[in-house]
Design a protein around this motif. Sequence first.
Motif, mmCIF file in Angstrom:
data_model
loop_
_atom_site.group_PDB
_atom_site.id
_atom_site.type_symbol
_atom_site.label_atom_id
_atom_site.label_comp_id
_atom_site.label_asym_id
_atom_site.label_seq_id
_atom_site.Cartn_x
_atom_site.Cartn_y
_atom_site.Cartn_z
ATOM 1 N N THR A 106 0.839 -1.203 0.000
ATOM 2 C CA THR A 106 0.000 0.000 0.000
ATOM 3 C C THR A 106 0.872 1.250 0.000
ATOM 4 O OG1 THR A 106 -0.009 -0.069 2.398
ATOM 5 C CG2 THR A 106 -1.916 -1.018 1.288
ATOM 6 N N GLU A 107 0.286 2.355 -0.426
ATOM 7 C CA GLU A 107 0.970 3.644 -0.363
ATOM 8 C C GLU A 107 0.786 4.219 1.043
ATOM 9 O OE1 GLU A 107 2.174 6.023 -3.032
ATOM 10 O OE2 GLU A 107 2.649 4.097 -3.975
ATOM 11 N N GLU A 108 1.769 4.968 1.516
ATOM 12 C CA GLU A 108 1.633 5.602 2.824
ATOM 13 C C GLU A 108 1.793 7.107 2.665
ATOM 14 O OE1 GLU A 108 3.469 2.708 6.151
ATOM 15 O OE2 GLU A 108 4.908 3.364 4.661
ATOM 16 N N GLU A 109 1.041 7.845 3.435
ATOM 17 C CA GLU A 109 1.129 9.292 3.347
ATOM 18 C C GLU A 109 2.386 9.801 4.034
ATOM 19 O OE1 GLU A 109 -1.868 12.878 4.492
ATOM 20 O OE2 GLU A 109 -2.733 10.983 3.776
ATOM 21 N N PRO A 111 5.559 7.823 5.183
ATOM 22 C CA PRO A 111 6.248 6.529 5.339
ATOM 23 C C PRO A 111 7.313 6.493 6.432
ATOM 24 C CG PRO A 111 6.757 7.549 3.205
ATOM 25 C CD PRO A 111 5.683 8.383 3.837
ATOM 26 N N GLY A 114 5.753 5.208 9.207
ATOM 27 C CA GLY A 114 4.866 4.123 8.804
ATOM 28 C C GLY A 114 5.432 2.744 9.026
#
Length: 314
Positions: A106-109, A111, A114
């Motif tokens: 998934t993409e993280e806002e 990271p 994260g």
Amino acid sequence: DELSRREALLLATRDLRPLTRDGIAIRLQANIDLPEEIEEARRFGAEGVGLYRSEFLYIENAPRIPTEEDHLEIYRQLAEASAPHPAIVRTYDLGGRKIAREVMETEEENPVLGLRGIRLTLARPQMFRIQLRALYRAAVHGDLWILLPMISTVQEVRRFRAFSRAVLDELARDGVAHRGDLKVGVMIEVPSAALTADLLAREVDFFAIGTNDLIQYSLAVDRNNEHVADLYQPFHPAIVRMVRFVTESAEAAGIPVSVCGEIAGDPRFAPLLLGMGIQELSMAATALPRVKQRIRTLDYLASARFARQVMDQW
Ligand code: PEP
Ligand code: MG
């Protein structure tokens, strides 16, 4: 030029011991990112490998995921080249800026806060299992220690212990040659870990202080952002107090503690680091001669007085 100056310094200091003037022996180890650096570490007189950043094995080969044999080969090299000293292998510190598209899912806002380090590996057991199997197998060839990155709670250590027990059971069941009694340590690089070092010390065999991230996360300063570079202050009393607490906690628990962030390889920081109770430093191999030279000019007790001043004054 710079290269020949380094070479001359290397020759001049190779056989000198890293002792302070008042006779305290400081252990100088090498940080290794790439296999080529193993030989260099030996040449520069490192007492073992203080930090092998295993994520580079992944990054160098991406998008191909390293196999158990890939891991095994490099861990074996590390163990053999470090003997009689240990080689400390840090499990994958992927995520954050060390992007691993193949495993992130998934993409993280944000990271950097994260799914990074131990958080990612615990969330990807299939990938982590391969790395741990290789570590336990390679340990037959030398003294390998396991270092966990980005630890922020004691629970992560316990989850690691449970997971590694399952991996060891599997190796035993399959009759694969291995060793299971490797020392397990944690990176202290998140403020929550530094401030609970007394609790973590009961659960692990050693600490490695990652000042690069500890400074970033404590001072809210991106370690790579030039716009706030002047706020990236290794001497900030918050950092000095935390490192001091970590070394005191390690000492009370009787476990070793090292510093492996960039400041370990900068001779200007040697008096403060020694003053905070650090007796093990891990750095790029090429930094070893200068740091050794600096240590030989220092007085351990005077350094402690200096660190106390830094802690108290602002
Ligand atoms: C650190 O954070 O200080 C460290 C040694 O780890 P890395 O630089 O790989 O994040
Ligand atoms: Mg780090």
